[in-house]
Motif scaffolding. Structure first.
Motif, PDB file in Angstrom:
ATOM      1  N   UNK A 298      47.425  37.228  38.925  1.00  0.00           N
ATOM      2  CA  UNK A 298      46.641  35.964  39.582  1.00  0.00           C
ATOM      3  C   UNK A 298      47.401  35.679  41.072  1.00  0.00           C
ATOM      4  N   UNK A 299      48.715  35.531  40.936  1.00  0.00           N
ATOM      5  CA  UNK A 299      49.418  34.907  41.980  1.00  0.00           C
ATOM      6  C   UNK A 299      49.789  35.821  43.123  1.00  0.00           C
ATOM      7  N   UNK A 300      49.829  37.042  42.881  1.00  0.00           N
ATOM      8  CA  UNK A 300      49.968  38.373  43.706  1.00  0.00           C
ATOM      9  C   UNK A 300      48.916  38.463  44.486  1.00  0.00           C
ATOM     10  N   UNK A 301      47.805  38.337  43.767  1.00  0.00           N
ATOM     11  CA  UNK A 301      46.374  38.390  44.405  1.00  0.00           C
ATOM     12  C   UNK A 301      45.900  37.153  45.205  1.00  0.00           C
ATOM     13  N   UNK A 302      46.444  36.087  44.940  1.00  0.00           N
ATOM     14  CA  UNK A 302      46.302  34.779  45.506  1.00  0.00           C
ATOM     15  C   UNK A 302      46.992  33.889  45.247  1.00  0.00           C
ATOM     16  N   UNK A 303      48.124  33.378  46.191  1.00  0.00           N
ATOM     17  CA  UNK A 303      49.398  32.319  45.754  1.00  0.00           C
ATOM     18  C   UNK A 303      48.717  30.992  45.541  1.00  0.00           C
ATOM     19  N   UNK A 304      47.735  30.937  46.126  1.00  0.00           N
ATOM     20  CA  UNK A 304      47.057  29.727  46.143  1.00  0.00           C
ATOM     21  C   UNK A 304      46.174  29.267  44.925  1.00  0.00           C
ATOM     22  N   UNK A 305      46.252  30.149  44.111  1.00  0.00           N
ATOM     23  CA  UNK A 305      45.239  30.187  42.928  1.00  0.00           C
ATOM     24  C   UNK A 305      45.600  29.067  42.106  1.00  0.00           C
ATOM     25  N   UNK A 306      44.813  28.444  41.413  1.00  0.00           N
ATOM     26  CA  UNK A 306      45.019  27.099  40.532  1.00  0.00           C
ATOM     27  C   UNK A 306      45.726  27.793  39.352  1.00  0.00           C
ATOM     28  N   UNK A 307      46.520  26.923  38.410  1.00  0.00           N
ATOM     29  CA  UNK A 307      47.084  27.539  37.418  1.00  0.00           C
ATOM     30  C   UNK A 307      46.215  27.523  36.180  1.00  0.00           C
ATOM     31  N   UNK A 308      44.977  26.909  36.350  1.00  0.00           N
ATOM     32  CA  UNK A 308      44.000  27.310  35.473  1.00  0.00           C
ATOM     33  C   UNK A 308      43.315  28.477  35.432  1.00  0.00           C
ATOM     34  N   UNK A 309      43.451  29.254  36.480  1.00  0.00           N
ATOM     35  CA  UNK A 309      43.122  30.664  36.632  1.00  0.00           C
ATOM     36  C   UNK A 309      44.004  31.676  35.773  1.00  0.00           C
ATOM     37  N   UNK A 310      45.299  31.203  35.778  1.00  0.00           N
ATOM     38  CA  UNK A 310      46.386  31.819  35.023  1.00  0.00           C
ATOM     39  C   UNK A 310      45.904  31.892  33.256  1.00  0.00           C
ATOM     40  N   UNK A 311      45.663  30.442  32.914  1.00  0.00           N
ATOM     41  CA  UNK A 311      45.403  30.289  31.487  1.00  0.00           C
ATOM     42  C   UNK A 311      43.966  31.168  31.176  1.00  0.00           C
ATOM     43  N   UNK A 312      43.266  31.098  32.006  1.00  0.00           N
ATOM     44  CA  UNK A 312      42.006  31.855  31.666  1.00  0.00           C
ATOM     45  C   UNK A 312      42.205  33.394  31.717  1.00  0.00           C
ATOM     46  N   UNK A 313      43.041  33.810  32.598  1.00  0.00           N
ATOM     47  CA  UNK A 313      43.435  35.442  32.515  1.00  0.00           C
ATOM     48  C   UNK A 313      44.063  35.513  31.163  1.00  0.00           C
TER      49      UNK A 313
END
Length: 213
Positions: A30-45
């Motif tokens: 998630x963060x390599x693709x978009x460092x500004x992504x929310x932490x919820x995107x990590x939980x979802x993935x």
């Protein structure tokens, strides 16, 4: 007869370790693709609840620090391996460069710089990594296998440029990175080449991004 709970405890610990790795793998993607992504995107993935993620990492900064620290540890290990290699200096240098690129270290370090606040442990690891990089580079210079006018900061910029290559497909991305690393290594090995234009990046230019500059 005395009973023990070692087995079940080991099983729970192993499961916790697996869950943590799933989260870290998801965070890396998630963060390599978009460092500004929310932490919820990590939980979802990762397929976990946000509360389960927060039990392991209290904030996005904690998670980003962990990813960066993991990247620095890989870099340190590869630098130490290169320095312990008593074989051909050029081969040791090229193997180091390839392994760092393969591990995608700079996607976890430089590319995330400025998106979180480093702590003292991270600064120590970064300093140690820099010291080892100086030694790896210095040994290659002393062996006469690098073109004149290079600086250790040039290595950092090469790694950063290659880490910026993302083609969606991991195998194709690796192929392209190796293609251009091979071209760059050929250029680094031109010991009779003329001087390069302009000075190398300064330490301030390399490190300013950590403060978001």
């Amino acid at each position: 007869m005395k009973t023990t709970t070692t087995g079940p405890m080991s099983g729970r610990k192993a499961q916790a370790a697996r869950n943590d790795q799933v989260i870290l793998d998801a965070a890396r993607t998630v963060f390599v693709a978009d460092p500004g992504a929310p932490i919820s995107a990590v939980a979802e993935r990762a397929g976990v609840g946000i509360s389960a993620l927060y039990r392991r990492y209290a904030s996005k900064d904690d998670l980003l620090r962990k990813l960066c620290s993991d990247g620095l540890k890989i870099y340190i290990a590869e630098a130490e391996a290169a320095l312990s290699d008593e074989g051909d200096p050029w081969e040791a240098f090229t193997v180091f460069m390839r392994r760092v690129v393969d591990a995608d270290v700079h996607s976890l370090t430089i590319n995330l710089a400025g998106t979180f606040t480093p702590d003292e442990d991270l600064y120590r690891e970064s300093t140690h990594a820099s010291e080892l990089a100086e030694r790896v580079f210095g040994r290659a210079v002393q062996a006469g296998v690098l073109r004149p006018g290079l600086d250790v900061a040039d290595m950092s910029m090469i790694f950063e440029q290659l880490a910026a290559v993302h083609l969606g497909d991991e195998e194709r991305t690796a192929q392209i990175r190796h293609r251009y690393l091979a071209l760059m290594l050929d250029a680094l090995h031109l010991t009779s080449a003329p001087s390069l234009p302009g000075p190398p990046p300064s330490a301030e230019e390399i490190t300013r991004r950590w403060s978001g500059g």
